[in-house]
Design an enzyme around this catalytic site. Structure first.
Site, PDB file in Angstrom:
ATOM      1  N   GLY A  46       0.824  -1.197   0.000  1.00 57.03           N
ATOM      2  CA  GLY A  46       0.000   0.000   0.000  1.00 57.03           C
ATOM      3  C   GLY A  46       0.860   1.249   0.000  1.00 57.03           C
ATOM      4  N   GLN A  51       3.307   9.849   1.512  1.00 60.74           N
ATOM      5  CA  GLN A  51       4.563   9.131   1.253  1.00 60.74           C
ATOM      6  C   GLN A  51       5.217   9.568  -0.049  1.00 60.74           C
ATOM      7  OE1 GLN A  51       2.717   5.058   2.092  1.00 60.74           O
ATOM      8  NE2 GLN A  51       4.814   4.800   2.776  1.00 60.74           N
ATOM      9  N   CYS A  88       6.690  -0.844   6.236  1.00 57.34           N
ATOM     10  CA  CYS A  88       6.266   0.383   5.557  1.00 57.34           C
ATOM     11  C   CYS A  88       7.358   0.821   4.579  1.00 57.34           C
ATOM     12  CB  CYS A  88       6.025   1.479   6.591  1.00 57.34           C
ATOM     13  SG  CYS A  88       5.540   3.056   5.881  1.00 57.34           S
ATOM     14  N   LEU A  89       6.955   1.222   3.370  1.00 57.54           N
ATOM     15  CA  LEU A  89       7.938   1.663   2.372  1.00 57.54           C
ATOM     16  C   LEU A  89       8.699   2.907   2.837  1.00 57.54           C
ATOM     17  CD1 LEU A  89       5.797   1.197  -0.860  1.00 57.54           C
ATOM     18  CD2 LEU A  89       7.703  -0.240  -0.110  1.00 57.54           C
ATOM     19  N   HIS A 130      -3.239   0.792   8.142  1.00 61.97           N
ATOM     20  CA  HIS A 130      -1.896   1.363   7.995  1.00 61.97           C
ATOM     21  C   HIS A 130      -1.915   2.586   7.073  1.00 61.97           C
ATOM     22  CE1 HIS A 130       2.629   0.709   7.435  1.00 61.97           C
ATOM     23  NE2 HIS A 130       2.331   1.617   6.531  1.00 61.97           N
ATOM     24  N   GLU A 131      -2.561   2.445   5.904  1.00 62.51           N
ATOM     25  CA  GLU A 131      -2.561   3.546   4.935  1.00 62.51           C
ATOM     26  C   GLU A 131      -3.396   4.726   5.436  1.00 62.51           C
ATOM     27  OE1 GLU A 131      -0.273   3.363   2.868  1.00 62.51           O
ATOM     28  OE2 GLU A 131       0.035   1.214   3.091  1.00 62.51           O
ATOM     29  N   HIS A 134      -1.521   6.832   7.836  1.00 64.69           N
ATOM     30  CA  HIS A 134      -0.580   7.756   7.183  1.00 64.69           C
ATOM     31  C   HIS A 134      -1.231   9.120   6.932  1.00 64.69           C
ATOM     32  CE1 HIS A 134       3.176   5.774   6.189  1.00 64.69           C
ATOM     33  NE2 HIS A 134       2.563   4.714   5.707  1.00 64.69           N
TER      34      HIS A 134
HETATM   35 NI    NI Z   1       3.396   2.859   5.311  1.00 60.59          NI
END
Ligand code: NI
Length: 158
Positions: A46, A51, A88-89, A130-131, A134
């Site tokens: 995701g 991000q 997480c990226l 999670h997303e 953010h």
């Molecule tokens: Ni993330």
């Protein structure tokens, strides 16, 4: 389409509250396309707009090869609980165990301006939570149950 730069933990854009999307302009549609390409390139589960440095309430979640685009998403119901692995990226190389609902239902708008609801269990529920976190400047490491060691990660995901 373009592959966007993914910002990393420590960048203040990851800590801000994102603004809701009003009209879905060609710019927003292009952002969705670019986020999808960026997510595919990064091989993630995701991606949220902050991000890629955009402070708008937009996220994309991969599920069984499909990409679920969420504009102004809101979790409208939560059921059960799970403690599973998450990464997480924007926090590369870090994996942890998080406490999340087992099932969530999300209300959002699609790129055509149509409202929809989508439910997810297990991994998909974790990805939605999670997303959407953010979009409020929250990272999974903020209230992680446990950060995993490299050995523990190897055991869990090989
Ligand atoms: Ni993330």
């Amino acid at each position: 389409m373009a592959i966007l730069n993914i910002v990393k933990e420590g960048d203040p854009v990851l800590r801000k509250e994102c603004r809701p999307v009003g009209e879905i302009t060609p710019r927003i549609v292009r952002l969705l396309d670019d986020m999808r390409e960026t997510l595919i390139d990064a091989d993630g589960a995701g991606l949220a707009a902050p991000q890629v440095g955009v402070m708008r309430r937009i996220a994309i979640v991969e599920h069984e090869g499909e990409y679920i685009e969420l504009i102004n998403p809101e979790i409208v119901s939560r059921e059960g609980e799970q403690e599973e692995i998450e990464g997480c990226l924007s926090v590369p190389g870090v994996w942890g165990i998080t406490h999340r609902p087992m099932k969530v239902t999300v209300k959002a708008t699609d790129r055509n301006g149509k409202e929809f609801t989508v439910s997810g269990e297990g991994l998909l529920a974790r990805a939605f939570c999670h997303e959407i976190d953010h979009l409020s400047g929250k990272l999974f490491t903020d209230d992680v149950v446990k950060i995993l060691t490299d050995e523990e990660v190897k055991e869990l995901i090989g």
